[in-house]
Design an enzyme around this catalytic site. Sequence first.
Site, PDB file in Angstrom:
ATOM      1  N   ASP A 110       9.303  -6.342  -5.723  1.00  0.00           N
ATOM      2  CA  ASP A 110       8.650  -7.071  -4.991  1.00  0.00           C
ATOM      3  C   ASP A 110       8.934  -8.063  -4.504  1.00  0.00           C
ATOM      4  O   ASP A 110       8.342  -8.765  -6.145  1.00  0.00           O
ATOM      5  CB  ASP A 110       7.640  -6.011  -4.904  1.00  0.00           C
ATOM      6  CG  ASP A 110       6.430  -6.885  -3.734  1.00  0.00           C
ATOM      7  OD1 ASP A 110       5.992  -5.683  -2.756  1.00  0.00           O
ATOM      8  OD2 ASP A 110       6.028  -7.373  -2.855  1.00  0.00           O
TER       9      ASP A 110
ATOM     10  N   ASP B  35      13.193   7.289   9.392  1.00  0.00           N
ATOM     11  CA  ASP B  35      12.227   7.536  10.472  1.00  0.00           C
ATOM     12  C   ASP B  35      12.121   6.303  11.598  1.00  0.00           C
ATOM     13  O   ASP B  35      11.387   6.332  12.371  1.00  0.00           O
ATOM     14  CB  ASP B  35      10.583   7.969   9.582  1.00  0.00           C
ATOM     15  CG  ASP B  35       9.657   8.038  10.196  1.00  0.00           C
ATOM     16  OD1 ASP B  35       9.652   8.894  10.910  1.00  0.00           O
ATOM     17  OD2 ASP B  35       8.526   7.323  10.239  1.00  0.00           O
TER      18      ASP B  35
ATOM     19  N   LYS C  66       0.365  -1.578  -0.182  1.00  0.00           N
ATOM     20  CA  LYS C  66      -0.177  -0.364  -0.114  1.00  0.00           C
ATOM     21  C   LYS C  66       0.983   1.380   0.435  1.00  0.00           C
ATOM     22  O   LYS C  66       0.236   2.106  -1.006  1.00  0.00           O
ATOM     23  CB  LYS C  66      -0.790  -0.103   1.156  1.00  0.00           C
ATOM     24  CG  LYS C  66      -2.031  -1.104   1.105  1.00  0.00           C
ATOM     25  CD  LYS C  66      -2.761  -1.121   1.933  1.00  0.00           C
ATOM     26  CE  LYS C  66      -1.672  -1.579   3.693  1.00  0.00           C
ATOM     27  NZ  LYS C  66      -1.782  -3.246   3.593  1.00  0.00           N
ATOM     28  N   ILE C  67       1.823   1.277   0.266  1.00  0.00           N
ATOM     29  CA  ILE C  67       2.962   1.848   0.913  1.00  0.00           C
ATOM     30  C   ILE C  67       3.646   2.392  -0.397  1.00  0.00           C
ATOM     31  O   ILE C  67       3.913   4.172  -1.237  1.00  0.00           O
ATOM     32  CB  ILE C  67       3.419   2.282   2.691  1.00  0.00           C
ATOM     33  CG1 ILE C  67       2.180   2.535   3.486  1.00  0.00           C
ATOM     34  CG2 ILE C  67       4.570   4.050   2.564  1.00  0.00           C
ATOM     35  CD1 ILE C  67       3.135   2.280   4.936  1.00  0.00           C
TER      36      ILE C  67
ATOM     37  N   PRO D 152       7.772  -5.053   5.158  1.00  0.00           N
ATOM     38  CA  PRO D 152       8.048  -5.368   6.087  1.00  0.00           C
ATOM     39  C   PRO D 152       8.994  -5.817   6.649  1.00  0.00           C
ATOM     40  O   PRO D 152       9.405  -6.609   6.136  1.00  0.00           O
ATOM     41  CB  PRO D 152       6.544  -6.570   6.797  1.00  0.00           C
ATOM     42  CG  PRO D 152       6.353  -6.968   4.778  1.00  0.00           C
ATOM     43  CD  PRO D 152       6.934  -6.060   4.266  1.00  0.00           C
TER      44      PRO D 152
ATOM     45  N   GLU E 287      15.483   1.855  18.337  1.00  0.00           N
ATOM     46  CA  GLU E 287      14.929   2.902  18.418  1.00  0.00           C
ATOM     47  C   GLU E 287      13.844   2.753  19.711  1.00  0.00           C
ATOM     48  O   GLU E 287      13.669   3.683  20.591  1.00  0.00           O
ATOM     49  CB  GLU E 287      13.690   3.228  17.297  1.00  0.00           C
ATOM     50  CG  GLU E 287      12.564   2.347  17.069  1.00  0.00           C
ATOM     51  CD  GLU E 287      11.585   2.645  15.796  1.00  0.00           C
ATOM     52  OE1 GLU E 287      12.218   3.187  14.602  1.00  0.00           O
ATOM     53  OE2 GLU E 287       9.956   2.541  16.539  1.00  0.00           O
TER      54      GLU E 287
ATOM     55  N   THR F 150      11.232   3.991   6.209  1.00  0.00           N
ATOM     56  CA  THR F 150      10.394   4.236   6.694  1.00  0.00           C
ATOM     57  C   THR F 150       9.382   3.818   6.974  1.00  0.00           C
ATOM     58  O   THR F 150       8.521   3.636   7.567  1.00  0.00           O
ATOM     59  CB  THR F 150       9.647   5.700   5.837  1.00  0.00           C
ATOM     60  OG1 THR F 150       8.749   5.371   4.912  1.00  0.00           O
ATOM     61  CG2 THR F 150       9.970   7.118   5.662  1.00  0.00           C
ATOM     62  N   SER F 151      10.048   1.940   7.273  1.00  0.00           N
ATOM     63  CA  SER F 151       9.328   1.088   6.811  1.00  0.00           C
ATOM     64  C   SER F 151       9.384   0.190   8.638  1.00  0.00           C
ATOM     65  O   SER F 151       8.726   0.282   9.260  1.00  0.00           O
ATOM     66  CB  SER F 151       9.674  -0.113   6.373  1.00  0.00           C
ATOM     67  OG  SER F 151       8.853  -1.075   6.371  1.00  0.00           O
ATOM     68  N   ARG F 152      10.222  -0.226   9.200  1.00  0.00           N
ATOM     69  CA  ARG F 152      11.405  -0.520  10.062  1.00  0.00           C
ATOM     70  C   ARG F 152      12.792  -0.728  10.356  1.00  0.00           C
ATOM     71  O   ARG F 152      13.037  -1.167   8.897  1.00  0.00           O
ATOM     72  CB  ARG F 152      10.570  -1.832  10.280  1.00  0.00           C
ATOM     73  CG  ARG F 152       9.005  -2.404  10.587  1.00  0.00           C
ATOM     74  CD  ARG F 152       9.108  -1.407  12.225  1.00  0.00           C
ATOM     75  NE  ARG F 152       7.504  -1.313  12.229  1.00  0.00           N
ATOM     76  CZ  ARG F 152       6.440  -0.800  12.055  1.00  0.00           C
ATOM     77  NH1 ARG F 152       7.053   0.385  11.205  1.00  0.00           N
ATOM     78  NH2 ARG F 152       5.016  -0.929  12.517  1.00  0.00           N
TER      79      ARG F 152
ATOM     80  N   HIS G  99      10.169   8.087  13.963  1.00  0.00           N
ATOM     81  CA  HIS G  99       9.028   7.497  13.627  1.00  0.00           C
ATOM     82  C   HIS G  99       7.940   8.213  13.335  1.00  0.00           C
ATOM     83  O   HIS G  99       6.300   7.474  14.126  1.00  0.00           O
ATOM     84  CB  HIS G  99       8.906   5.996  14.931  1.00  0.00           C
ATOM     85  CG  HIS G  99       8.311   5.014  14.099  1.00  0.00           C
ATOM     86  ND1 HIS G  99       8.904   3.878  14.334  1.00  0.00           N
ATOM     87  CD2 HIS G  99       7.677   4.809  13.307  1.00  0.00           C
ATOM     88  CE1 HIS G  99       7.715   2.463  14.156  1.00  0.00           C
ATOM     89  NE2 HIS G  99       6.847   3.329  13.068  1.00  0.00           N
TER      90      HIS G  99
HETATM   91  P1  NAD Z   1       2.048  -3.703   2.604  1.00  0.00           P
HETATM   92  O1  NAD Z   1       1.561  -5.226   3.252  1.00  0.00           O
HETATM   93  O2  NAD Z   1       0.414  -3.246   1.802  1.00  0.00           O
HETATM   94  O3  NAD Z   1       3.058  -4.690   1.765  1.00  0.00           O
HETATM   95  C1  NAD Z   1       4.351  -4.687   1.702  1.00  0.00           C
HETATM   96  C2  NAD Z   1       5.131  -4.919   1.034  1.00  0.00           C
HETATM   97  O4  NAD Z   1       5.920  -5.583   0.239  1.00  0.00           O
HETATM   98  C3  NAD Z   1       3.504  -6.410   0.258  1.00  0.00           C
HETATM   99  O5  NAD Z   1       3.979  -5.856  -1.489  1.00  0.00           O
HETATM  100  C4  NAD Z   1       5.030  -8.170  -0.092  1.00  0.00           C
HETATM  101  O6  NAD Z   1       4.827  -8.391  -0.774  1.00  0.00           O
HETATM  102  C5  NAD Z   1       5.729  -7.376   0.009  1.00  0.00           C
HETATM  103  N1  NAD Z   1       7.188  -8.149   0.527  1.00  0.00           N
HETATM  104  C6  NAD Z   1       6.671  -8.840   1.488  1.00  0.00           C
HETATM  105  N2  NAD Z   1       8.149  -9.557   1.876  1.00  0.00           N
HETATM  106  C7  NAD Z   1       8.661  -9.220   0.626  1.00  0.00           C
HETATM  107  C8  NAD Z   1      10.444  -9.747   0.264  1.00  0.00           C
HETATM  108  N3  NAD Z   1      10.815 -10.761   0.932  1.00  0.00           N
HETATM  109  N4  NAD Z   1      10.604  -9.348  -1.022  1.00  0.00           N
HETATM  110  C9  NAD Z   1       9.548  -8.513  -1.391  1.00  0.00           C
HETATM  111  N5  NAD Z   1       8.924  -7.302  -1.075  1.00  0.00           N
HETATM  112  C10 NAD Z   1       8.769  -8.435   0.198  1.00  0.00           C
HETATM  113  O7  NAD Z   1       2.469  -2.843   3.599  1.00  0.00           O
HETATM  114  P2  NAD Z   1       2.140  -1.546   3.512  1.00  0.00           P
HETATM  115  O8  NAD Z   1       0.808  -1.030   4.758  1.00  0.00           O
HETATM  116  O9  NAD Z   1       2.988  -0.859   2.092  1.00  0.00           O
HETATM  117  O10 NAD Z   1       3.614  -0.686   5.083  1.00  0.00           O
HETATM  118  C11 NAD Z   1       4.994  -1.248   4.505  1.00  0.00           C
HETATM  119  C12 NAD Z   1       5.442  -1.062   6.073  1.00  0.00           C
HETATM  120  O11 NAD Z   1       5.740  -0.201   5.892  1.00  0.00           O
HETATM  121  C13 NAD Z   1       5.131  -1.775   7.367  1.00  0.00           C
HETATM  122  O12 NAD Z   1       5.278  -2.999   7.356  1.00  0.00           O
HETATM  123  C14 NAD Z   1       5.441  -1.041   8.304  1.00  0.00           C
HETATM  124  O13 NAD Z   1       6.681  -2.066   9.161  1.00  0.00           O
HETATM  125  C15 NAD Z   1       5.582   0.132   7.598  1.00  0.00           C
HETATM  126  N6  NAD Z   1       4.930   0.897   8.658  1.00  0.00           N
HETATM  127  C16 NAD Z   1       5.777   2.586   8.587  1.00  0.00           C
HETATM  128  C17 NAD Z   1       4.587   4.063   9.419  1.00  0.00           C
HETATM  129  C18 NAD Z   1       6.245   4.553   9.857  1.00  0.00           C
HETATM  130  O14 NAD Z   1       5.284   5.326  10.685  1.00  0.00           O
HETATM  131  N7  NAD Z   1       7.107   4.918   9.993  1.00  0.00           N
HETATM  132  C19 NAD Z   1       3.767   3.504   9.347  1.00  0.00           C
HETATM  133  C20 NAD Z   1       2.985   2.390   8.730  1.00  0.00           C
HETATM  134  C21 NAD Z   1       3.698   1.186   8.390  1.00  0.00           C
END
Ligand code: NAD
Length: 341
Positions: free
Chosen positions: A183, A267, A163-164, A215, A272, A241-243, A304
């Site tokens: 991906d 972020d 989604k992001i 993730p 953290e 901005t993920s983890r 974050h």
């Molecule tokens: P999502 O589940 O919609 O998308 C994750 C994508 O990663 C999917 O398309 C999946 O196929 C892909 N993926 C999974 N394993 C993989 C791999 N080994 N290799 C390649 N691609 C792989 O998640 P999202 O909503 O887009 O969020 C992504 C991440 O952002 C979350 O997991 C979270 O950790 C982080 N996040 C951070 C904040 C923040 O405030 N900084 C806020 C929300 C989410």
Amino acid sequence: MSSISPRNPMKIAFFSYKSYDKEWFDKHLGDTGFEIDYFRVRLVAETAQYAKGSDVICAFVNDDLSGPVIEELAGYGIKMIALRCAGFNNVDLETADRLGIPVYRVPEYSPHAVAEHAVALILALNRKTHKAYNRVRDGNFSLSRMVGFNLHGKTVGVLGTGKIGRVFAELMRGFGCRVLLYDKFPNTEMEDKGYSYVDLSTLLKESDILSLHVPLLPETAQIINSGTLKMMKDGAMLINTSRGGLINTEHALKALQSRKLGYLGIDVYEQEEGVFFQNLQEQIIDDNTLALLMAFPNVMVTAHQAFFTREALDEITRITLQNIEDFSKGVDNENRIELPE
Ligand code: NAD
């Protein structure tokens, strides 16, 4: 809007509480009848006892929901874990499942909030707006060492097109960038829109800017390490901005010191917990790696906050309460996290 019905005497132990949480939860509680005990402390083994007498744990990104903590919570009669975030890398799902405690999350609240923050990091690092602000306030109107680069025409790699990542790709396309995607499960809608998926090594080799949106899983942990950093373009920009656990921070530091990595915008940070979300202004930061990172002129760290918009907070609160409501009524809800096969 929420279909929460009147009177439901669920007692919720709310960990890692900040004043803005209460503001939003109070606004949405309505006549649910839920009773919330707010605790400023992070949920860890030593604080789990605060949950005694509650039915539900409401937890955030840096709360510890490892096996031993969940075992303790089960002993206090906790029936459900409601995460008020999307990521769930901090939860031992197997233990929760074994003990019959369902775990819910907020899978989507505002992908725009996070994607836009990734763009904010790129723009600030590139055009040094944070430095310009301080300089001008200090009466320094010189442009020395402020030169940036055009985003237009640059190659941006998106690692993870969920989604992001998808929103981020669209934003960068708007700047006139060449956007490459990677991906494990390519998204056909993105291909229909004319985006190209490439393999990971091509993504690393061709990107001027690489942004992480996968993730944190065992297979993605430290996906950015000395080996993958070496494959990146000299002087590239890395955005996370993920983890925090997606990057081996020590390796990223070395890449910055050797000038291999040109910019780092994060972020999220591997260590953290206990630092982010706190005001440590008058304290010595007991983390040499973080202190060193913050001293680099080409590194920007935010605490974050990518999710932190009014729209996202509104959705997070509404969906978290809806998850608890559905659980209490035995209503099916797709936000319940399934154990991986
Ligand atoms: P999502 O589940 O919609 O998308 C994750 C994508 O990663 C999917 O398309 C999946 O196929 C892909 N993926 C999974 N394993 C993989 C791999 N080994 N290799 C390649 N691609 C792989 O998640 P999202 O909503 O887009 O969020 C992504 C991440 O952002 C979350 O997991 C979270 O950790 C982080 N996040 C951070 C904040 C923040 O405030 N900084 C806020 C929300 C989410």
